[in-house]
Motif scaffolding. Structure first.
Motif, PDB file in Angstrom:
ATOM      1  N   SER A  73       0.531  -0.813  -0.227  1.00  0.00           N
ATOM      2  CA  SER A  73       0.435   0.170   0.158  1.00  0.00           C
ATOM      3  C   SER A  73       0.870   1.362  -0.283  1.00  0.00           C
ATOM      4  O   SER A  73       0.579   2.280  -0.304  1.00  0.00           O
ATOM      5  CB  SER A  73      -1.026  -0.033   1.055  1.00  0.00           C
ATOM      6  OG  SER A  73      -0.412  -0.182   2.506  1.00  0.00           O
ATOM      7  N   VAL A  84      -7.848  -7.378  -5.170  1.00  0.00           N
ATOM      8  CA  VAL A  84      -7.327  -7.282  -3.612  1.00  0.00           C
ATOM      9  C   VAL A  84      -6.564  -6.353  -2.841  1.00  0.00           C
ATOM     10  O   VAL A  84      -6.670  -5.260  -2.343  1.00  0.00           O
ATOM     11  CB  VAL A  84      -5.828  -7.892  -3.350  1.00  0.00           C
ATOM     12  CG1 VAL A  84      -5.155  -7.446  -1.776  1.00  0.00           C
ATOM     13  CG2 VAL A  84      -5.891  -9.947  -2.839  1.00  0.00           C
ATOM     14  N   PHE A 125      -8.138  -3.312  -0.133  1.00  0.00           N
ATOM     15  CA  PHE A 125      -7.214  -3.032   0.786  1.00  0.00           C
ATOM     16  C   PHE A 125      -7.388  -0.696   0.746  1.00  0.00           C
ATOM     17  O   PHE A 125      -7.558  -0.344   1.387  1.00  0.00           O
ATOM     18  CB  PHE A 125      -5.840  -2.591   0.749  1.00  0.00           C
ATOM     19  CG  PHE A 125      -6.290  -4.005   1.555  1.00  0.00           C
ATOM     20  CD1 PHE A 125      -5.528  -4.816   2.498  1.00  0.00           C
ATOM     21  CD2 PHE A 125      -5.323  -5.030   0.615  1.00  0.00           C
ATOM     22  CE1 PHE A 125      -5.715  -5.486   3.886  1.00  0.00           C
ATOM     23  CE2 PHE A 125      -5.140  -6.645   1.582  1.00  0.00           C
ATOM     24  CZ  PHE A 125      -4.987  -6.641   2.963  1.00  0.00           C
ATOM     25  N   LYS A 126      -7.975  -0.453  -0.644  1.00  0.00           N
ATOM     26  CA  LYS A 126      -8.618   1.399  -0.466  1.00  0.00           C
ATOM     27  C   LYS A 126      -9.870   1.109  -0.263  1.00  0.00           C
ATOM     28  O   LYS A 126     -10.093   2.058   0.089  1.00  0.00           O
ATOM     29  CB  LYS A 126      -8.923   1.238  -2.501  1.00  0.00           C
ATOM     30  CG  LYS A 126      -7.931   1.509  -2.946  1.00  0.00           C
ATOM     31  CD  LYS A 126      -7.402   1.636  -4.366  1.00  0.00           C
ATOM     32  CE  LYS A 126      -6.267   1.334  -5.498  1.00  0.00           C
ATOM     33  NZ  LYS A 126      -7.001   2.031  -6.755  1.00  0.00           N
ATOM     34  N   GLN A 156     -11.750   1.616   5.941  1.00  0.00           N
ATOM     35  CA  GLN A 156     -11.518   0.992   7.133  1.00  0.00           C
ATOM     36  C   GLN A 156     -12.725   0.075   7.566  1.00  0.00           C
ATOM     37  O   GLN A 156     -12.997  -1.151   7.533  1.00  0.00           O
ATOM     38  CB  GLN A 156     -10.835   1.695   8.599  1.00  0.00           C
ATOM     39  CG  GLN A 156     -10.003   0.756   9.642  1.00  0.00           C
ATOM     40  CD  GLN A 156      -9.772  -0.099   9.658  1.00  0.00           C
ATOM     41  OE1 GLN A 156      -8.378   0.178   7.966  1.00  0.00           O
ATOM     42  NE2 GLN A 156      -9.176  -1.426   9.437  1.00  0.00           N
ATOM     43  N   LYS A 199     -13.838  -2.958   5.114  1.00  0.00           N
ATOM     44  CA  LYS A 199     -12.989  -3.486   5.510  1.00  0.00           C
ATOM     45  C   LYS A 199     -12.824  -4.350   6.846  1.00  0.00           C
ATOM     46  O   LYS A 199     -12.745  -5.315   6.643  1.00  0.00           O
ATOM     47  CB  LYS A 199     -11.338  -3.180   5.417  1.00  0.00           C
ATOM     48  CG  LYS A 199     -11.024  -3.329   4.462  1.00  0.00           C
ATOM     49  CD  LYS A 199      -9.623  -2.456   4.072  1.00  0.00           C
ATOM     50  CE  LYS A 199      -9.125  -0.881   5.158  1.00  0.00           C
ATOM     51  NZ  LYS A 199      -7.636  -0.204   4.538  1.00  0.00           N
ATOM     52  N   TYR A 204     -10.999 -10.341   6.759  1.00  0.00           N
ATOM     53  CA  TYR A 204      -9.135  -9.287   7.720  1.00  0.00           C
ATOM     54  C   TYR A 204      -8.627  -8.778   8.753  1.00  0.00           C
ATOM     55  O   TYR A 204      -9.771  -8.845   9.976  1.00  0.00           O
ATOM     56  CB  TYR A 204     -10.474  -8.061   7.398  1.00  0.00           C
ATOM     57  CG  TYR A 204     -10.244  -6.621   6.979  1.00  0.00           C
ATOM     58  CD1 TYR A 204      -8.328  -6.243   6.755  1.00  0.00           C
ATOM     59  CD2 TYR A 204     -10.243  -6.340   8.441  1.00  0.00           C
ATOM     60  CE1 TYR A 204      -7.785  -5.059   6.630  1.00  0.00           C
ATOM     61  CE2 TYR A 204      -9.963  -5.166   8.559  1.00  0.00           C
ATOM     62  CZ  TYR A 204      -8.195  -4.589   7.932  1.00  0.00           C
ATOM     63  OH  TYR A 204      -7.855  -2.837   8.015  1.00  0.00           O
ATOM     64  N   ASN A 236      -5.764  -6.605  11.687  1.00  0.00           N
ATOM     65  CA  ASN A 236      -5.380  -5.102  11.255  1.00  0.00           C
ATOM     66  C   ASN A 236      -4.608  -5.276  12.672  1.00  0.00           C
ATOM     67  O   ASN A 236      -5.120  -5.694  13.842  1.00  0.00           O
ATOM     68  CB  ASN A 236      -5.708  -4.302  10.714  1.00  0.00           C
ATOM     69  CG  ASN A 236      -6.829  -3.450  11.729  1.00  0.00           C
ATOM     70  OD1 ASN A 236      -6.588  -3.150  13.137  1.00  0.00           O
ATOM     71  ND2 ASN A 236      -7.488  -3.144  11.082  1.00  0.00           N
ATOM     72  N   GLU A 252      -2.037  -4.651   7.735  1.00  0.00           N
ATOM     73  CA  GLU A 252      -3.512  -4.603   7.888  1.00  0.00           C
ATOM     74  C   GLU A 252      -2.802  -6.235   6.726  1.00  0.00           C
ATOM     75  O   GLU A 252      -1.805  -6.364   5.935  1.00  0.00           O
ATOM     76  CB  GLU A 252      -3.955  -4.337   6.843  1.00  0.00           C
ATOM     77  CG  GLU A 252      -4.560  -2.949   7.447  1.00  0.00           C
ATOM     78  CD  GLU A 252      -4.980  -1.935   6.224  1.00  0.00           C
ATOM     79  OE1 GLU A 252      -4.892  -1.311   4.980  1.00  0.00           O
ATOM     80  OE2 GLU A 252      -6.968  -1.641   6.430  1.00  0.00           O
ATOM     81  N   TYR A 253      -3.946  -7.040   6.866  1.00  0.00           N
ATOM     82  CA  TYR A 253      -3.945  -8.698   6.091  1.00  0.00           C
ATOM     83  C   TYR A 253      -5.003  -9.233   6.062  1.00  0.00           C
ATOM     84  O   TYR A 253      -5.834  -8.771   7.088  1.00  0.00           O
ATOM     85  CB  TYR A 253      -2.971  -9.626   7.474  1.00  0.00           C
ATOM     86  CG  TYR A 253      -3.589  -9.479   8.711  1.00  0.00           C
ATOM     87  CD1 TYR A 253      -4.232 -10.431   8.628  1.00  0.00           C
ATOM     88  CD2 TYR A 253      -2.900  -8.573   9.420  1.00  0.00           C
ATOM     89  CE1 TYR A 253      -4.419 -10.774  10.260  1.00  0.00           C
ATOM     90  CE2 TYR A 253      -3.327  -9.026  10.533  1.00  0.00           C
ATOM     91  CZ  TYR A 253      -4.346 -10.106  11.133  1.00  0.00           C
ATOM     92  OH  TYR A 253      -4.815 -10.209  12.204  1.00  0.00           O
ATOM     93  N   LEU A 254      -5.253 -10.289   5.000  1.00  0.00           N
ATOM     94  CA  LEU A 254      -6.602 -10.065   4.324  1.00  0.00           C
ATOM     95  C   LEU A 254      -5.833 -11.885   4.540  1.00  0.00           C
ATOM     96  O   LEU A 254      -5.075 -12.504   3.634  1.00  0.00           O
ATOM     97  CB  LEU A 254      -6.930  -9.769   3.076  1.00  0.00           C
ATOM     98  CG  LEU A 254      -8.242 -10.453   2.329  1.00  0.00           C
ATOM     99  CD1 LEU A 254      -8.986 -10.594   4.049  1.00  0.00           C
ATOM    100  CD2 LEU A 254      -8.714 -10.004   1.457  1.00  0.00           C
TER     101      LEU A 254
END
Length: 134
Positions: free
Chosen positions: A5, A71, A75-76, A79, A82, A93, A95, A108-110
């Motif tokens: 990002s 993806v 992430f765009k 919050q 997400k 998701y 963070n 942040e992770y998915l």
């Protein structure tokens, strides 16, 4: 898959590695067509480098490109949007703040399942799944 990002720093020399810098020549590659050796190579790469590149995995570049696009779009999102896909238990998701013993910041992770059917609703578009027979 790693999606950045933020732009990567131009000078990575100040980061510590598991091996002395002179010994790091290439990213370890694991060829999945050589199944008997793949497990050993994955283990070695994880121990020594923490990451590796997979070849001959059978996933089309078109699919990977579209997945990466989705993806990035995920992430765009704001919050609040997400967070509707989390918390990760075990997939979804998440963070958290990281640090203070090294990296400091926010990650942040998915987390996705290897069973695409279980991740399609709400995270990856149904169209992408349907077009790929999932």
């Amino acid at each position: 898959m790693v999606v950045l990002s933020q732009p990567v720093l131009d000078n990575l020399a100040h980061f510590e590695t598991c091996k002395p810098t002179g010994e790091i020549n290439i990213i370890p590659a694991v060829d999945l067509s050589d199944y008997s050796n793949a497990k050993k190579l994955i283990l070695e790469a994880c121990k020594e480098f923490g990451f590796f590149k997979v070849t001959n995995h059978g996933v089309s570049m078109e699919f990977l490109d579209r997945l990466e696009s989705e993806v990035v779009e995920f992430f765009k999102l704001p919050q609040q949007e997400k967070e509707k896909s989390g918390p990760p238990s075990p997939f979804g998701y998440g963070n958290k703040k990281i640090g203070p013993n090294g990296d400091v910041g926010w990650v942040e992770y998915l987390l996705l399942s290897t069973d695409a059917k279980s991740i399609c609703p709400g995270i990856i578009s149904d169209t992408l799944c349907e077009e790929n027979g999932v």
